[in-house]
Every structure is written in structure tokens, then in C-alpha cells.
Design a protein around this motif. Structure first.
Motif, PDB file in Angstrom:
ATOM      1  N   UNK A   1     -29.712 -12.686  53.151  1.00 12.98           N
ATOM      2  CA  UNK A   1     -30.887 -11.883  52.803  1.00 12.98           C
ATOM      3  C   UNK A   1     -30.454 -10.488  52.366  1.00 12.98           C
ATOM      4  N   UNK A   2     -31.114  -9.972  51.309  1.00 15.97           N
ATOM      5  CA  UNK A   2     -30.796  -8.637  50.820  1.00 15.97           C
ATOM      6  C   UNK A   2     -31.138  -7.587  51.859  1.00 15.97           C
ATOM      7  N   UNK A   3     -30.336  -6.540  51.895  1.00 16.38           N
ATOM      8  CA  UNK A   3     -30.627  -5.405  52.755  1.00 16.38           C
ATOM      9  C   UNK A   3     -31.768  -4.596  52.150  1.00 16.38           C
ATOM     10  N   UNK A   4     -32.605  -4.019  53.016  1.00 17.41           N
ATOM     11  CA  UNK A   4     -33.751  -3.249  52.544  1.00 17.41           C
ATOM     12  C   UNK A   4     -33.572  -1.773  52.908  1.00 17.41           C
ATOM     13  N   UNK A   5     -33.712  -0.919  51.904  1.00 18.54           N
ATOM     14  CA  UNK A   5     -33.658   0.525  52.112  1.00 18.54           C
ATOM     15  C   UNK A   5     -35.055   1.100  51.935  1.00 18.54           C
ATOM     16  N   UNK A   6     -35.509   1.821  52.934  1.00 19.27           N
ATOM     17  CA  UNK A   6     -36.786   2.515  52.857  1.00 19.27           C
ATOM     18  C   UNK A   6     -36.532   3.957  52.440  1.00 19.27           C
ATOM     19  N   UNK A   7     -37.037   4.330  51.280  1.00 16.57           N
ATOM     20  CA  UNK A   7     -36.947   5.704  50.805  1.00 16.57           C
ATOM     21  C   UNK A   7     -38.231   6.444  51.185  1.00 16.57           C
ATOM     22  N   UNK A   8     -38.088   7.535  51.875  1.00 18.40           N
ATOM     23  CA  UNK A   8     -39.228   8.392  52.211  1.00 18.40           C
ATOM     24  C   UNK A   8     -39.212   9.571  51.251  1.00 18.40           C
ATOM     25  N   UNK A   9     -40.245   9.656  50.400  1.00 16.64           N
ATOM     26  CA  UNK A   9     -40.306  10.677  49.345  1.00 16.64           C
ATOM     27  C   UNK A   9     -41.562  11.509  49.591  1.00 16.64           C
ATOM     28  N   UNK A  29     -28.569  -3.230  41.458  1.00 17.80           N
ATOM     29  CA  UNK A  29     -27.436  -4.013  40.979  1.00 17.80           C
ATOM     30  C   UNK A  29     -26.601  -4.543  42.142  1.00 17.80           C
ATOM     31  N   UNK A  30     -26.611  -3.813  43.251  1.00 14.70           N
ATOM     32  CA  UNK A  30     -25.858  -4.230  44.427  1.00 14.70           C
ATOM     33  C   UNK A  30     -26.675  -5.132  45.355  1.00 14.70           C
ATOM     34  N   UNK A  31     -27.896  -5.451  44.944  1.00 17.20           N
ATOM     35  CA  UNK A  31     -28.683  -6.426  45.689  1.00 17.20           C
ATOM     36  C   UNK A  31     -29.578  -5.864  46.771  1.00 17.20           C
ATOM     37  N   UNK A  32     -29.791  -4.557  46.788  1.00 20.79           N
ATOM     38  CA  UNK A  32     -30.655  -3.960  47.802  1.00 20.79           C
ATOM     39  C   UNK A  32     -32.123  -4.095  47.409  1.00 20.79           C
ATOM     40  N   UNK A  33     -32.964  -4.341  48.394  1.00 23.59           N
ATOM     41  CA  UNK A  33     -34.408  -4.211  48.208  1.00 23.59           C
ATOM     42  C   UNK A  33     -34.792  -2.754  48.446  1.00 23.59           C
ATOM     43  N   UNK A  34     -35.769  -2.272  47.688  1.00 26.50           N
ATOM     44  CA  UNK A  34     -36.196  -0.877  47.808  1.00 26.50           C
ATOM     45  C   UNK A  34     -37.681  -0.834  48.154  1.00 26.50           C
ATOM     46  N   UNK A  35     -37.992  -0.081  49.181  1.00 31.63           N
ATOM     47  CA  UNK A  35     -39.382   0.148  49.569  1.00 31.63           C
ATOM     48  C   UNK A  35     -39.588   1.657  49.676  1.00 31.63           C
ATOM     49  N   UNK A 156     -37.020  -2.290  57.716  1.00 29.06           N
ATOM     50  CA  UNK A 156     -35.942  -1.683  56.916  1.00 29.06           C
ATOM     51  C   UNK A 156     -34.605  -1.765  57.643  1.00 29.06           C
ATOM     52  N   UNK A 157     -33.528  -1.861  56.868  1.00 27.38           N
ATOM     53  CA  UNK A 157     -32.187  -1.797  57.436  1.00 27.38           C
ATOM     54  C   UNK A 157     -31.678  -0.364  57.480  1.00 27.38           C
ATOM     55  N   UNK A 158     -32.229   0.476  56.609  1.00 26.33           N
ATOM     56  CA  UNK A 158     -31.827   1.880  56.539  1.00 26.33           C
ATOM     57  C   UNK A 158     -33.004   2.685  56.002  1.00 26.33           C
ATOM     58  N   UNK A 159     -33.168   3.901  56.505  1.00 23.62           N
ATOM     59  CA  UNK A 159     -34.211   4.803  56.014  1.00 23.62           C
ATOM     60  C   UNK A 159     -33.543   6.035  55.426  1.00 23.62           C
TER      61      UNK A 159
END
Length: 271
Positions: A1-9, A29-35, A156-159
């Protein structure tokens, strides 16, 4: 499963530095999901999705309100940090970053109370104690519980928080820490650290340079060196992207200007 990065903007800083840069392209391109959690207008998100071809999910970041007592704790510790930094660097001009309230009598009284209270913080440990007290209050807040609920849903895997200046993101950081989700923030501007503009605490910090890394260690000695990464800053990448350059003639044609005239841009703005 792709890793998910949560961006707080939380504001427009993250638009230029991240949404409009190549950061999201590299991550996809590296396969990350972005939320995204954001306070952005729909047209901004549509541009990134449609014009730049970047796919992501998104939602508004929660609006969080500080209590008056928490504001008192934060501003008292901020003023105490400015005084501490001024003495540390033997540079009284650092105190000019404490902007005096002028036109609101109630706010002037409140600010004066924080200044007087800061006198009791005779040591750096006193500053840290006040900040920890504020974090204790945040952990008992509704916002903290709501962010925990958000993270259970988003998984998320990372915020990544696009800049460090928004004090009301502290319950988000605390909720993530207590759930074992790693957080990162970027120090946005070259002068934010001496100005005591680090109201949140994350697991990792992205800084511009070795100089800024040393500043972070000096002004915030409680932050471990191992948590600081020197990565540069994307806000200047555009200056080195030659594909964005266009000739004088191309620029003039795009906006219907006469390229043979000196100062044609300013003349057009006056018409």
C-alpha cells in the motif's frame, strides 16, 4: 500500500512553496498518496489538479480558537523568549518584533499584563514550563479530540505542516504525537527563529541551511539536533528554473505591450 502524506496548508505560504512547486510531482512519482488539510479557495485546488496534473484528496483544516487564558500563556512566553533571545545575542533590536498594540485599550491592557507576567520567568526553564502548561491545556481541548478523530479516519503515515507560525495547530501536533504519527514542519523565513515564531512542536524540522540549524539549536536547546534536517527551501527554486524564462518580446506579446519602449510595463499599468 502507498504511503500517505498529509499536508497541512494553513495559508497562502504553502501554495507557492509546495502546491505550485515540483514537490508534489516528485512525491507522486515515488508512489505517495497526498491528502491536504487547508484554508484554500477551490480555484487554487482546481488549478493544481487540472493544470499541473496532480491528484490528491483534500478537506478544510479545522478552525481552532484559543481561549483567552491560552493566549495569555502564549504571548507571555513569546515576550519572554524575545527578551531571552535579545540577551543571548546581546541584540536589543530583537525586541522590536514585539509589536505594541496602540488603538485598542482592552488589548493594550492585555498585552501589558503579558509583559508584566514575563518578568516572573527569570530562567529558560520558566519559559518552557509556561509552554508546557499551554500544551497541557490543548490536550484537554475539543480541537485535540477532533484532530484525533480526523487522523483515525485519514490514516496518514506522515504529517507535513508547511510553516511553523500558526499557534492553533498545536492541538493537531499533540494529537498526532499521541497517536504515533510523525510530524514535520518547515521553518518558513530566515528570521523567524530569533523572533520566537515557533509556537508548535513537531517530531522533525526542515531548515534552509546549517546556519539556520545552528540557530534552531541555540534558540531552542530542548530540540534534539537529530530532528533537524537541512533541505533548503522551495520558495527560491523558481529562480533557477530556466524553463520559466521568456524573452522581452514574448512577454510583451503576451500582454499586448510594445517591447521597443523602455519601462513599457509601468506605462501599461498607468493606462
Amino acid at each position: 500500500m502507498d504511503k500517505k502524506i498529509l499536508f497541512v496548508i494553513p495559508d497562502g505560504v504553502g501554495i507557492r512553496n509546495y502546491l505550485y512547486s515540483d514537490v508534489f510531482h516528485h512525491l507522486k512519482q515515488q508512489g505517495f498518496q497526498i491528502h491536504l488539510m487547508h484554508h484554500l479557495e477551490p480555484q487554487v485546488l482546481n488549478y493544481v489538479k487540472n493544470e499541473r496534473g496532480i491528484d490528491f484528496s483534500d478537506e478544510p483544516v479545522r478552525k481552532v480558537s484559543e481561549s483567552r487564558f491560552q493566549q495569555f500563556l502564549r504571548e507571555t512566553s513569546t515576550y519572554a523568549r524575545l527578551k531571552h533571545n535579545s540577551k543571548l545575542k546581546q541584540n536589543p533590536t530583537i525586541l522590536t518584533n514585539w509589536f505594541k498594540v496602540k488603538n485598542n485599550p482592552l488589548k493594550r491592557v492585555f498585552q501589558k499584563a503579558t509583559e508584566l507576567a514575563s518578568v516572573s520567568l527569570s530562567s529558560y526553564d520558566g519559559i518552557k514550563y509556561l509552554e508546557e502548561t499551554n500544551r497541557f491545556k490543548w490536550r484537554r481541548s475539543l480541537a485535540y479530540k477532533e484532530f484525533r478523530s480526523d487522523f483515525r479516519r485519514i490514516q496518514p503515515d506522515l504529517i507535513f505542516i508547511t510553516h511553523q507560525r500558526v499557534a492553533t495547530l498545536e492541538p493537531l501536533c499533540l494529537a498526532a504525537a499521541d497517536m504515533g504519527v510523525k510530524t514535520v514542519t518547515a521553518i518558513f523565513s530566515w528570521d523567524n527563529l530569533p523572533k520566537a515564531r515557533l509556537p508548535i512542536r513537531t517530531d522533525h524540522y526542515a531548515v534552509w541551511s546549517e546556519y539556520m540549524k545552528n540557530e534552531l539549536l541555540e534558540y531552542y536547546p530542548e530540540i534534539p539536533e537529530s530532528t533537524i534536517a537541512v533541505v533548503g527551501t522551495p520558495q527560491f527554486d523558481f529562480h533557477f528554473q530556466t524553463e520559466l524564462l521568456e524573452s522581452r518580446e514574448e512577454f510583451a506579446a503576451r500582454y499586448g505591450l510594445d517591447s521597443s519602449k523602455n519601462g513599457f510595463f509601468f506605462q501599461a499599468m498607468m493606462n
